[in-house]
Design a protein around this motif. Structure first.
Motif, PDB file in Angstrom:
ATOM      1  N   UNK A   1       0.796  -1.234   0.000  1.00 62.45           N
ATOM      2  CA  UNK A   1       0.000   0.000   0.000  1.00 62.45           C
ATOM      3  C   UNK A   1       0.828   1.284   0.000  1.00 62.45           C
ATOM      4  N   UNK A   2       1.929   1.303   0.703  1.00 62.41           N
ATOM      5  CA  UNK A   2       2.751   2.505   0.757  1.00 62.41           C
ATOM      6  C   UNK A   2       3.849   2.537  -0.282  1.00 62.41           C
ATOM      7  N   UNK A   3       3.971   1.477  -1.056  1.00 60.20           N
ATOM      8  CA  UNK A   3       5.022   1.372  -2.067  1.00 60.20           C
ATOM      9  C   UNK A   3       4.470   0.571  -3.247  1.00 60.20           C
ATOM     10  N   UNK A   4       3.699   1.245  -4.084  1.00 58.92           N
ATOM     11  CA  UNK A   4       3.058   0.584  -5.220  1.00 58.92           C
ATOM     12  C   UNK A   4       4.071   0.256  -6.319  1.00 58.92           C
ATOM     13  N   UNK A   5       3.810  -0.810  -7.051  1.00 57.88           N
ATOM     14  CA  UNK A   5       4.655  -1.171  -8.186  1.00 57.88           C
ATOM     15  C   UNK A   5       4.565  -0.079  -9.244  1.00 57.88           C
ATOM     16  N   UNK A   6       5.686   0.258  -9.875  1.00 59.34           N
ATOM     17  CA  UNK A   6       5.653   1.252 -10.943  1.00 59.34           C
ATOM     18  C   UNK A   6       4.784   0.767 -12.116  1.00 59.34           C
ATOM     19  N   UNK A   7       4.028   1.689 -12.688  1.00 60.16           N
ATOM     20  CA  UNK A   7       3.182   1.397 -13.841  1.00 60.16           C
ATOM     21  C   UNK A   7       3.810   2.061 -15.062  1.00 60.16           C
ATOM     22  N   UNK A   8       4.030   1.252 -16.090  1.00 60.72           N
ATOM     23  CA  UNK A   8       4.650   1.733 -17.314  1.00 60.72           C
ATOM     24  C   UNK A   8       3.625   1.733 -18.438  1.00 60.72           C
ATOM     25  N   UNK A   9       3.900   2.536 -19.449  1.00 57.40           N
ATOM     26  CA  UNK A   9       3.053   2.603 -20.629  1.00 57.40           C
ATOM     27  C   UNK A   9       3.930   2.404 -21.861  1.00 57.40           C
ATOM     28  N   UNK A  10       3.457   1.593 -22.792  1.00 56.65           N
ATOM     29  CA  UNK A  10       4.105   1.453 -24.090  1.00 56.65           C
ATOM     30  C   UNK A  10       3.026   1.636 -25.141  1.00 56.65           C
ATOM     31  N   UNK A  11       3.325   2.478 -26.116  1.00 54.00           N
ATOM     32  CA  UNK A  11       2.353   2.788 -27.154  1.00 54.00           C
ATOM     33  C   UNK A  11       2.645   1.985 -28.416  1.00 54.00           C
TER      34      UNK A  11
END
Length: 136
Positions: free
Chosen positions: A45-55
């Motif tokens: 909860x205090x350290x969320x996984x990074x969310x990446x975007x690829x187009x």
């Protein structure tokens, strides 16, 4: 409470928001990046996984529907930055399957997961959080 919300809610608050940490290409997903992400553990909860975007990613041609009711998509995806194909899973996103299977581009938001060991050692799996039809 319901009256207050009805009177004060903004239109942009009616749509779920997904915070994206970085836009990257598949070529950026290296063992160094995976090792750096591993050092950020434990996630919670205090350290969320990074969310990446690829187009503009495409189906490699082997994606399929899975699950008891065929509600999930098991994907093999590629982009134009590398010839590497990445495995991904998109839970409850079957409505996008026809578009993806037709080899039309999509933009994806995801977390990077370490899949179970296989004969080639460690592998990466993208856990897709959202899909959008590409505008280009």
């Amino acid at each position: 409470f319901e009256q207050y919300v009805t009177e004060h809610i903004q239109p942009n608050q009616l749509q779920p928001q997904l915070d994206i940490d970085a836009t990257i290409e598949f070529a950026d997903i290296t063992s160094e990046l995976v090792n750096s992400l591993r050092r950020l553990n434990p996630y919670g909860p205090g350290n969320q996984k990074p969310v990446f975007c690829t187009q503009n990613v495409f189906d490699f041609g082997t994606s399929k529907l899975v699950g008891k009711n065929l509600e999930h998509i098991k994907l093999e995806l590629e982009d134009n930055s590398t010839s590497r194909v990445l495995n991904a899973i998109a839970f409850n996103m079957a409505p996008y399957f026809e578009h993806i299977h037709a080899h039309k581009p999509v933009d994806i938001c995801y977390t990077i997961e370490q899949a179970k060991h296989n004969s080639n050692g460690e592998s990466i799996q993208l856990m897709i959080r959202d899909i959008r039809l590409s505008k280009t």
